[in-house]
Write a protein that holds these residues in place. Structure first.
Motif, PDB file in Angstrom:
ATOM      1  N   UNK A 320     -13.066  56.021 -39.087  1.00 32.60           N
ATOM      2  CA  UNK A 320     -12.305  54.938 -39.875  1.00 32.60           C
ATOM      3  C   UNK A 320     -12.550  55.207 -41.371  1.00 32.60           C
ATOM      4  N   UNK A 321     -13.946  55.172 -41.428  1.00 38.44           N
ATOM      5  CA  UNK A 321     -14.162  55.298 -43.168  1.00 38.44           C
ATOM      6  C   UNK A 321     -13.638  56.584 -43.669  1.00 38.44           C
ATOM      7  N   UNK A 322     -13.883  57.727 -42.698  1.00 35.46           N
ATOM      8  CA  UNK A 322     -13.820  58.775 -43.216  1.00 35.46           C
ATOM      9  C   UNK A 322     -12.150  59.285 -43.649  1.00 35.46           C
ATOM     10  N   UNK A 323     -11.187  58.477 -42.505  1.00 36.38           N
ATOM     11  CA  UNK A 323      -9.890  58.759 -42.883  1.00 36.38           C
ATOM     12  C   UNK A 323      -9.384  57.728 -44.034  1.00 36.38           C
ATOM     13  N   UNK A 324     -10.167  56.718 -44.515  1.00 32.01           N
ATOM     14  CA  UNK A 324      -9.778  55.749 -45.476  1.00 32.01           C
ATOM     15  C   UNK A 324     -10.217  56.465 -46.795  1.00 32.01           C
ATOM     16  N   UNK A 325     -11.094  57.467 -46.788  1.00 28.16           N
ATOM     17  CA  UNK A 325     -11.499  57.938 -47.989  1.00 28.16           C
ATOM     18  C   UNK A 325     -11.123  59.502 -48.030  1.00 28.16           C
ATOM     19  N   UNK A 350     -28.675  60.352 -38.388  1.00 27.94           N
ATOM     20  CA  UNK A 350     -27.476  60.980 -38.432  1.00 27.94           C
ATOM     21  C   UNK A 350     -26.447  60.036 -39.137  1.00 27.94           C
ATOM     22  N   UNK A 351     -26.530  58.760 -38.647  1.00 31.71           N
ATOM     23  CA  UNK A 351     -25.406  57.944 -39.372  1.00 31.71           C
ATOM     24  C   UNK A 351     -25.685  57.884 -40.462  1.00 31.71           C
ATOM     25  N   UNK A 352     -26.918  57.533 -41.357  1.00 32.13           N
ATOM     26  CA  UNK A 352     -27.103  57.705 -42.644  1.00 32.13           C
ATOM     27  C   UNK A 352     -26.871  58.759 -43.439  1.00 32.13           C
ATOM     28  N   UNK A 353     -27.006  60.014 -42.665  1.00 29.29           N
ATOM     29  CA  UNK A 353     -26.771  61.185 -43.671  1.00 29.29           C
ATOM     30  C   UNK A 353     -25.192  61.520 -43.870  1.00 29.29           C
ATOM     31  N   UNK A 354     -24.622  61.042 -42.665  1.00 29.53           N
ATOM     32  CA  UNK A 354     -23.187  61.217 -42.673  1.00 29.53           C
ATOM     33  C   UNK A 354     -22.660  60.177 -43.669  1.00 29.53           C
ATOM     34  N   UNK A 355     -23.066  58.770 -43.553  1.00 36.39           N
ATOM     35  CA  UNK A 355     -22.527  57.846 -44.440  1.00 36.39           C
ATOM     36  C   UNK A 355     -22.845  58.086 -45.812  1.00 36.39           C
TER      37      UNK A 355
END
Length: 452
Positions: A320-325, A350-355
């Protein structure tokens, strides 16, 4: 009773003293036995008597010489308190007829000429036999038993050992007491420490080279504790500062929402309030992740799971965040990779590196999973964003650190959480190449473990 180093040391040295005393007695026992075999009284007396009897033809004269020698010899043995047994002396004519005999009867067995050692009448004797032109002289000297010899050695060596023992004990006690005094002083200094304030190195001189590493190790521990406390204070201060800003904004937006006269203002305040709540919740979750991943919290539980499925799940949560950005997400790896380890630590990493890639201008973020051989695999998260300048990469894993030109709101905890999670996995998180010659990559090499 607890074990005592002092008693153990004294006991060990006393045991060494006892072994030395036993060795001294054994050496003297062996030496005396050898000397008795080589230089027995029978041999010494026999040679004297043989020379005295040479030229004597009269039996009475020969007997008188023997009696005189034996009387003098018995007196000497009495003065020396030698009680091994009575000497046997026998004088024979050339025809074998006995002329003189003194002492116990030892039988008629033929003795070898000269000095020898024989078992006669059930006990050992040192013997001497000399044949002259007129007489045959036979002398048998009973050798002392082991008990008699040991008793004699104890009377000779024992007083010296008994005198040495108290001197040794006193010396050992003084040496041990003096040697352990620095440890007692060190213990007293440690017991008097107030760890709420006294974390400065003690810099004690324990006097002995064997003890000084203990003082150095304790000083290093105090230094690490002091650094850890300063780090925790800074963390609490920075966390409070980071939480205060969104909380103040939440208060302001709430006031606008409650008192705005128009609908548009209330809608704007509600949207800002929602964004502030999300930011505060995100920061709170990051702080919880840091606490959970702290080594002081103990080892994270391990589980069996599929690395590829975990990577896909992380990308799904970020979609969702990637689609928004307008950022594309990708996963490059095999279809399955069974693994055994701490799932939560790897998930947080992984979550923090992707974020991090989504927040700071990347157009593409990719997770890569590739084997390095039979014993290891490489996990990487790469993006094509602006990256981090090489001169700043030494600080990028610090808590609450953000680049000087960072425009995106954030707490500066994402990479710190990732680095701490990697340490929890027992590996190092390092920089690597980004995508398409741009951005940055974060890599770690994991052991190729299988479930169980």
């Amino acid at each position: 009773m607890r074990r005592s180093l002092g008693r153990r040391t004294v006991g060990a040295l006393l045991l060494a003293f006892a072994l030395i005393a036993l060795g001294v007695v054994s050496l003297n026992y062996w030496s005396v036995r050898q000397d008795m075999s080589r230089q027995s009284q029978a041999n010494q007396l026999g040679r004297l008597l043989a020379r005295s009897l040479d030229g004597l033809e009269n039996e009475d004269s020969a007997r008188a010489v023997l009696r005189g020698f034996l009387a003098e010899f018995d007196q000497l043995r009495e003065e020396a308190a030698w009680e091994a047994g009575q000497l046997s002396v026998e004088l024979l004519r050339r025809d074998g007829q006995r002329v003189f005999h003194s002492g116990p009867e030892l039988g008629d067995s033929r003795w070898p000429e000269g000095m020898s050692q024989l078992n006669l009448a059930g006990r050992p004797y040192a013997t001497f036999r000399a044949e002259g032109p007129l007489w045959t002289l036979r002398i048998a000297d009973p050798l002392p038993s082991d008990a008699m010899l040991l008793q004699w050695l104890a009377s000779e060596v024992g007083p010296s050992l008994a005198l040495a023992l108290p001197v040794l004990l006193l010396t050992l006690w003084l040496a041990v007491r003096s040697g352990l005094r620095p440890l007692r002083e060190f213990t007293a200094r440690i017991a008097a420490l107030d760890l709420r304030r006294d974390l400065a190195p003690l810099q004690l001189d324990l006097r002995y080279a064997e003890l000084q590493p203990l003082a150095h190790a304790f000083d290093r521990l105090l230094s690490r504790l002091s650094e850890q406390r300063a780090h925790e204070r800074a963390f609490v201060h920075d966390a409070a500062h980071e939480l205060r800003t969104p909380l103040a904004a939440l208060g302001a937006h709430t006031h606008v929402l409650l008192h705005s006269p128009d609908e548009a203002g209330r809608q704007g305040a509600a949207a800002a309030l929602l964004q502030g709540v999300e930011r505060t919740a995100h920061l709170s979750q990051q702080l919880l992740d840091l606490a959970r991943l702290d080594p002081a919290a103990g080892p994270a539980p391990s589980a069996d799971f599929d690395l590829v499925e975990l990577c896909a799940w992380v990308l799904q949560q970020a979609h969702p965040q990637a689609r928004q950005r307008q950022v594309s997400l990708a996963l490059d790896g095999p279809e399955h990779w069974p693994w055994h380890g701490p799932r939560h630590a790897l998930q947080s990493l992984l979550q923090n590196l992707v974020d991090n890639g989504l927040r700071y201008g990347a157009r593409e973020v990719q997770i890569e999973l590739s084997p390095l051989g039979p014993a290891a695999l490489r996990l990487a998260v790469r993006d094509d964003g602006p990256g981090i300048a090489p001169e700043l990469r030494g600080r990028m894993f610090e808590r609450f650190w953000r680049g000087e030109h960072a425009q995106e709101p954030g707490s500066g905890l994402g990479l710190a959480i990732a680095a701490q999670a990697a340490r929890g996995l027992g590996v190092e998180l390092r920089c690597g190449p980004g995508l398409h010659g741009r951005g940055i990559g974060f890599e770690l090499d994991l052991p190729s473990q299988t479930p169980g």
